[in-house]
Design a protein around this motif. Structure first.
Motif, short mmCIF file in Angstrom:
data_model
loop_
_atom_site.label_atom_id
_atom_site.label_comp_id
_atom_site.label_asym_id
_atom_site.label_seq_id
_atom_site.Cartn_x
_atom_site.Cartn_y
_atom_site.Cartn_z
N LEU A 92 -74.10 -89.06 -56.54
CA LEU A 92 -74.32 -87.77 -55.91
C LEU A 92 -74.65 -86.70 -56.96
O LEU A 92 -74.86 -86.98 -58.13
N ARG A 93 -74.75 -85.46 -56.54
CA ARG A 93 -75.34 -84.42 -57.38
C ARG A 93 -74.56 -84.13 -58.66
O ARG A 93 -75.15 -84.05 -59.73
N SER A 94 -73.27 -83.93 -58.59
CA SER A 94 -72.53 -83.60 -59.81
C SER A 94 -72.56 -84.76 -60.79
O SER A 94 -72.54 -84.54 -62.01
N GLY A 95 -72.63 -85.97 -60.29
CA GLY A 95 -72.75 -87.13 -61.17
C GLY A 95 -73.98 -87.06 -62.04
O GLY A 95 -73.96 -87.42 -63.21
N LEU A 96 -75.08 -86.57 -61.46
CA LEU A 96 -76.31 -86.42 -62.25
C LEU A 96 -76.11 -85.41 -63.37
O LEU A 96 -76.59 -85.60 -64.48
N GLY A 97 -75.39 -84.34 -63.10
CA GLY A 97 -75.13 -83.32 -64.12
C GLY A 97 -74.19 -83.79 -65.20
O GLY A 97 -74.08 -83.15 -66.26
N MET A 98 -73.50 -84.89 -64.97
CA MET A 98 -72.55 -85.41 -65.96
C MET A 98 -73.20 -86.40 -66.93
O MET A 98 -72.63 -86.71 -67.97
N VAL A 99 -74.40 -86.88 -66.61
CA VAL A 99 -75.04 -87.90 -67.44
C VAL A 99 -75.33 -87.39 -68.85
O VAL A 99 -75.00 -88.04 -69.84
N GLU A 100 -75.97 -86.23 -68.96
CA GLU A 100 -76.37 -85.73 -70.28
C GLU A 100 -75.19 -85.53 -71.22
O GLU A 100 -75.22 -86.01 -72.37
N ILE A 116 -77.90 -93.28 -52.85
CA ILE A 116 -76.77 -92.81 -52.06
C ILE A 116 -76.98 -91.33 -51.73
O ILE A 116 -77.54 -90.60 -52.53
N TYR A 117 -76.61 -90.95 -50.53
CA TYR A 117 -76.65 -89.54 -50.16
C TYR A 117 -75.45 -89.24 -49.28
O TYR A 117 -74.79 -90.14 -48.77
N LYS A 118 -75.18 -87.94 -49.09
CA LYS A 118 -74.04 -87.52 -48.28
C LYS A 118 -74.52 -87.22 -46.87
O LYS A 118 -75.41 -86.40 -46.66
N SER A 119 -73.93 -87.90 -45.89
CA SER A 119 -74.27 -87.69 -44.50
C SER A 119 -73.92 -86.27 -44.08
O SER A 119 -72.81 -85.80 -44.32
N LYS A 120 -74.87 -85.58 -43.42
CA LYS A 120 -74.61 -84.21 -42.96
C LYS A 120 -73.61 -84.20 -41.81
O LYS A 120 -72.87 -83.24 -41.65
N GLU A 121 -73.58 -85.27 -41.03
CA GLU A 121 -72.66 -85.32 -39.89
C GLU A 121 -71.23 -85.62 -40.30
O GLU A 121 -70.28 -84.99 -39.85
N THR A 122 -71.06 -86.61 -41.17
CA THR A 122 -69.70 -87.06 -41.52
C THR A 122 -69.26 -86.63 -42.91
O THR A 122 -68.09 -86.73 -43.25
N THR A 123 -70.18 -86.18 -43.74
CA THR A 123 -70.01 -85.86 -45.16
C THR A 123 -69.63 -87.09 -46.00
O THR A 123 -69.27 -86.95 -47.15
N ASN A 124 -69.70 -88.27 -45.41
CA ASN A 124 -69.41 -89.51 -46.15
C ASN A 124 -70.65 -89.95 -46.89
O ASN A 124 -71.79 -89.71 -46.45
#
Length: 128
Positions: A92-100, A116-124
């Motif tokens: 997910l998004r913060s994981g990408l910011g942690m790579v560098e 992988i993405y976060k479902s808008k309905e369930t947030t899973n």
């Protein structure tokens, strides 16, 4: 950490470690705040990543090596080198910011991605 009831977390997987360090808690609050702008978010995430990266890599295996150290005389010294191959897989998004910042700690690490993405309905998270 007073603001988190550790009992509410319930049982965790043996590979999961939760930090209750006050500085990390403070920086996590910065990340969660709606008033945090993008620049502050990125710099705070970078700082958190260094702290977490040191902890996450504390059990990496090493091997002893002999080195020479320059000074007024060439001095032999003992050191260690990492023996394990490390792979970074951001999620997910913060994981990408942690790579560098993790690559600053582990410049020879491989980086892989999963869909992988976060479902808008369930947030899973949803794999694709």
């Amino acid at each position: 950490m007073d603001s988190v009831d550790k009992a509410k977390l319930g049982p965790l997987h043996p590979n999961v470690s939760v930090s209750y360090h006050p500085i990390l808690s403070h920086k996590t609050a910065i990340l969660r705040s709606v008033t945090t702008d993008a620049s502050l978010f990125r710099s705070t995430l970078r700082s958190i990543t260094f702290h977490l990266g040191y902890e996450a890599t504390s059990s990496l295996l090493t091997k002893p090596v002999s080195l020479t150290m320059e000074g007024s005389d060439v001095l032999p010294v003992d050191g260690v080198r990492l023996t394990e191959k490390v792979c970074l897989i951001p999620i997910l998004r913060s994981g990408l910011g942690m790579v560098e910042p993790l690559l600053d700690l582990l410049p020879h690490a491989d980086v892989h991605h999963i869909g992988i993405y976060k479902s808008k309905e369930t947030t899973n998270p949803v794999l694709y």
